[in-house]
Design a protein around this motif. Structure first.
Motif, PDB file in Angstrom:
ATOM      1  N   ALA A 156       0.787  -1.297  -0.193  1.00  0.00           N
ATOM      2  CA  ALA A 156      -0.130  -0.034  -0.018  1.00  0.00           C
ATOM      3  C   ALA A 156       0.853   1.370   0.080  1.00  0.00           C
ATOM      4  O   ALA A 156       0.641   2.169  -0.764  1.00  0.00           O
ATOM      5  CB  ALA A 156      -0.856   0.005   1.052  1.00  0.00           C
ATOM      6  N   GLY A 159       3.768   0.286  -3.171  1.00  0.00           N
ATOM      7  CA  GLY A 159       3.753  -0.192  -4.347  1.00  0.00           C
ATOM      8  C   GLY A 159       4.644  -1.375  -4.685  1.00  0.00           C
ATOM      9  O   GLY A 159       4.795  -1.781  -5.926  1.00  0.00           O
ATOM     10  N   SER A 214      -1.677  -6.228  -8.383  1.00  0.00           N
ATOM     11  CA  SER A 214      -1.818  -5.127  -9.214  1.00  0.00           C
ATOM     12  C   SER A 214      -3.133  -4.933  -9.980  1.00  0.00           C
ATOM     13  O   SER A 214      -3.693  -3.974 -10.349  1.00  0.00           O
ATOM     14  CB  SER A 214      -0.500  -4.938 -10.161  1.00  0.00           C
ATOM     15  OG  SER A 214      -0.484  -3.749 -11.043  1.00  0.00           O
ATOM     16  N   THR A 217      -5.790  -4.319  -7.642  1.00  0.00           N
ATOM     17  CA  THR A 217      -5.909  -3.088  -7.006  1.00  0.00           C
ATOM     18  C   THR A 217      -6.135  -2.129  -7.885  1.00  0.00           C
ATOM     19  O   THR A 217      -6.347  -0.710  -7.620  1.00  0.00           O
ATOM     20  CB  THR A 217      -4.949  -2.765  -5.976  1.00  0.00           C
ATOM     21  OG1 THR A 217      -3.622  -3.099  -6.688  1.00  0.00           O
ATOM     22  CG2 THR A 217      -5.007  -4.010  -4.811  1.00  0.00           C
ATOM     23  N   ARG A 219      -3.418  -0.776  -9.098  1.00  0.00           N
ATOM     24  CA  ARG A 219      -2.566   0.248  -8.984  1.00  0.00           C
ATOM     25  C   ARG A 219      -1.175  -0.732  -9.329  1.00  0.00           C
ATOM     26  O   ARG A 219      -1.258  -1.995  -8.999  1.00  0.00           O
ATOM     27  CB  ARG A 219      -2.208   0.528  -7.542  1.00  0.00           C
ATOM     28  CG  ARG A 219      -3.462   1.278  -6.980  1.00  0.00           C
ATOM     29  CD  ARG A 219      -3.474   1.363  -5.431  1.00  0.00           C
ATOM     30  NE  ARG A 219      -2.536   2.365  -4.798  1.00  0.00           N
ATOM     31  CZ  ARG A 219      -1.612   2.280  -4.029  1.00  0.00           C
ATOM     32  NH1 ARG A 219      -1.700   1.204  -3.318  1.00  0.00           N
ATOM     33  NH2 ARG A 219      -0.977   3.259  -3.509  1.00  0.00           N
ATOM     34  N   ALA A 286      -8.505  -6.249  -1.755  1.00  0.00           N
ATOM     35  CA  ALA A 286      -8.124  -4.921  -2.323  1.00  0.00           C
ATOM     36  C   ALA A 286      -8.158  -3.734  -1.511  1.00  0.00           C
ATOM     37  O   ALA A 286      -7.195  -3.007  -1.758  1.00  0.00           O
ATOM     38  CB  ALA A 286      -8.805  -4.559  -3.711  1.00  0.00           C
ATOM     39  N   GLY A 290      -4.445  -1.927  -1.201  1.00  0.00           N
ATOM     40  CA  GLY A 290      -4.455  -0.513  -1.539  1.00  0.00           C
ATOM     41  C   GLY A 290      -4.486   0.541  -0.484  1.00  0.00           C
ATOM     42  O   GLY A 290      -4.498   1.675  -0.627  1.00  0.00           O
ATOM     43  N   GLN A 292      -6.633   1.014   1.951  1.00  0.00           N
ATOM     44  CA  GLN A 292      -7.739   1.700   2.481  1.00  0.00           C
ATOM     45  C   GLN A 292      -8.574   1.057   3.565  1.00  0.00           C
ATOM     46  O   GLN A 292      -9.425   1.261   4.169  1.00  0.00           O
ATOM     47  CB  GLN A 292      -8.867   1.642   1.310  1.00  0.00           C
ATOM     48  CG  GLN A 292      -8.614   2.741   0.119  1.00  0.00           C
ATOM     49  CD  GLN A 292      -8.132   1.860  -1.061  1.00  0.00           C
ATOM     50  OE1 GLN A 292      -8.342   0.444  -1.368  1.00  0.00           O
ATOM     51  NE2 GLN A 292      -7.222   2.381  -1.950  1.00  0.00           N
TER      52      GLN A 292
END
Ligand SMILES: NC(=O)c1ccc[n+]([C@@H]2O[C@H](COP(=O)([O-])OP(=O)(O)OC[C@H]3O[C@@H](n4cnc5c(N)ncnc54)[C@H](OP(=O)(O)O)[C@@H]3O)[C@@H](O)[C@H]2O)c1
Length: 293
Positions: A156, A159, A214, A217, A219, A286, A290, A292
Motif C-alpha cells: 500500500a 507499491g 496489481s 487493486t 495500482r 483489495a 490498496g 484503504q
C-alpha cells in the motif's frame, strides 16, 4: 459432535465460520474467551465455545465430552509437537473415534520436509497420530494466500514487496478453500488413513503474485528481490522472534533449492470445492493491498 481446535486462529476461525454458514453445529476449543469474542465466535449461531488448553489434559474434559471427531490445529511454535502429542493422548483417552490433523506440505517439487522445522514437526505428529489407535486423516495445505497480507502495508505504501525468492514458484491456497474442504470432510467423515494435500490453482513466481495484486487493486505493484540477509533483517524489524526467523531461513533455503512448484487440486475436486485463483483472493482484500483498510 465435532470439535475444532485453534478456533481463534486464521484457519480455525474460517472453518468455524463455515460451519455456522452451513447451519451445522460445532464445538470450538478456545484458550481465551476474550480472544474468541474479539474473533466474533461468540456471535455465531450453532457454535459452542468451550475453554481448554491442548497442553493441559485436565482442562479438556468438557471440550472432549461426547466428541466423535476432532480437527486439531495449533500454532506453529517450537512446542507444537508436544502440544499436539498431548492433545492426541487426551482424545484417545476420551474415546474420540477420528482425529483430523491440520498439517502442512510445501508445494515445491522435491522439497525435503525434514529441512524445515515446522514441516518436520508436522510429519512427526502425523506418525504419532497414525500410531495412536484412532481413525486419522491428514489435511496438508501448501502456503496460504493470506501470508501475502503481511506485505499489504508495504504494498500500500510503496507499491512493492520485498522477498528473497528469486524466480522460485509457490502454489498458495486460499484459507477459504481449506475451510470449505475441512467442513465437508468433518461433516461427512470417512477418509480414514488418507493424506489430503492441497495447493492453489497456479504455480506463481513473486512477479506473478505482484501482477495479480496489481490487477486486483488497479495500482502498479512490483516484486523486489532482496538477499536472504536483508529479508531476515526485515522480518526481525517487523517484530518476529529470532527463532521464527531461523525457521523461515530454513524454509527459504529449501524453497530456493527446489524452485518449481506443483499444482495439486485433487482434494478440492474430491470435495467439490472450486480452487480460488490468486487474483480473486487479491480482489477480496483489495482495500488492504490498496491501503484503504
Ligand atoms: N503459514 C502457512 O502458509 C502454512 C501452510 C500450511 C500449514 N501451516 C500450518 O498451519 C497451522 C497454523 O494454522 P493457522 O495459521 O490457522 O494458526 P494460527 O492463526 O497461528 O492459530 C493457532 C491457533 O491455535 C491455538 N492454540 C495454540 N496453542 C494452543 C493450546 N495449547 N491450546 C489451545 N489452543 C491453542 C491458538 O489459540 P490462541 O488464540 O489462544 O493463541 C490459535 O487459535 C500451523 O500448524 C502451521 O504450521 C501453515
Amino acid at each position: 459432535m465435532i470439535l475444532v481446535t485453534g478456533a481463534t486462529g486464521l484457519n480455525g476461525k474460517a472453518i468455524v465460520r463455515e460451519f455456522a454458514r452451513q447451519k451445522h453445529e460445532v464445538r470450538a476449543l478456545v484458550r481465551d474467551p476474550a480472544r474468541a469474542s474479539a474473533a466474533g465466535l461468540d456471535e455465531l449461531a450453532g457454535v459452542q465455545l468451550v475453554e481448554g488448553d491442548m497442553r493441559r489434559p485436565e482442562t479438556l474434559g468438557a471440550a472432549l465430552d461426547g466428541i466423535d471427531c476432532v480437527l486439531m490445529i495449533s500454532t506453529a511454535t517450537e512446542d507444537m509437537t508436544e502440544t499436539q502429542g498431548r492433545f492426541i493422548d487426551a482424545c484417545k483417552q476420551a474415546g474420540v473415534a477420528h482425529a483430523v490433523k491440520f498439517s502442512g506440505a510445501e508445494s515445491n517439487i522435491g522439497y525435503d520436509a525434514t529441512k524445515f522445522r515446522f514441516t518436520r514437526m508436522h510429519e512427526e505428529i502425523e506418525r504419532y497420530l497414525e500410531g495412536a489407535g484412532m481413525a486419522w486423516t491428514h489435511l496438508r495445505p501448501s502456503q496460504f494466500m493470506q501470508v501475502y497480507l503481511r506485505d499489504a502495508p508495504t504494498i500500500a505504501a510503496e507499491g512493492a514487496f520485498h522477498l528473497a525468492l528469486g524466480d522460485t514458484e509457490l502454489s498458495p491456497v486460499d484459507v477459504e478453500d481449506i475451510a470449505k474442504v475441512a467442513f465437508r470432510l468433518l461433516r461427512d467423515g470417512g477418509h480414514d488413513g488418507e493424506s489430503l494435500d492441497m495447493t492453489g490453482p497456479e504455480a506463481l513466481t513473486m512477479s506473478d503474485v505482484a501482477a495479480r495484486i496489481s490487477q486486483a487493486t488497479g495500482r502498479p505493484v512490483r516484486y523486489v528481490d532482496v538477499s536472504p540477509e536483508v529479508r531476515r533483517c526485515n522480518l526481525l524489524a517487523s517484530g518476529i522472534s529470532a527463532g521464527f526467523a531461523d525457521a523461515l531461513d530454513e524454509q527459504l533455503a529449501e524453497r530456493l533449492r527446489r524452485p518449481k512448484s506443483r499444482v495439486h487440486l485433487a482434494t478440492h475436486e474430491m470435495f467439490g470445492v472450486r480452487a480460488t485463483p490468486f487474483v480473486e483472493f487479491a480482489r477480496r482484500h483489495a482495500a488492504m493491498f490498496g491501503g484503504q483498510a
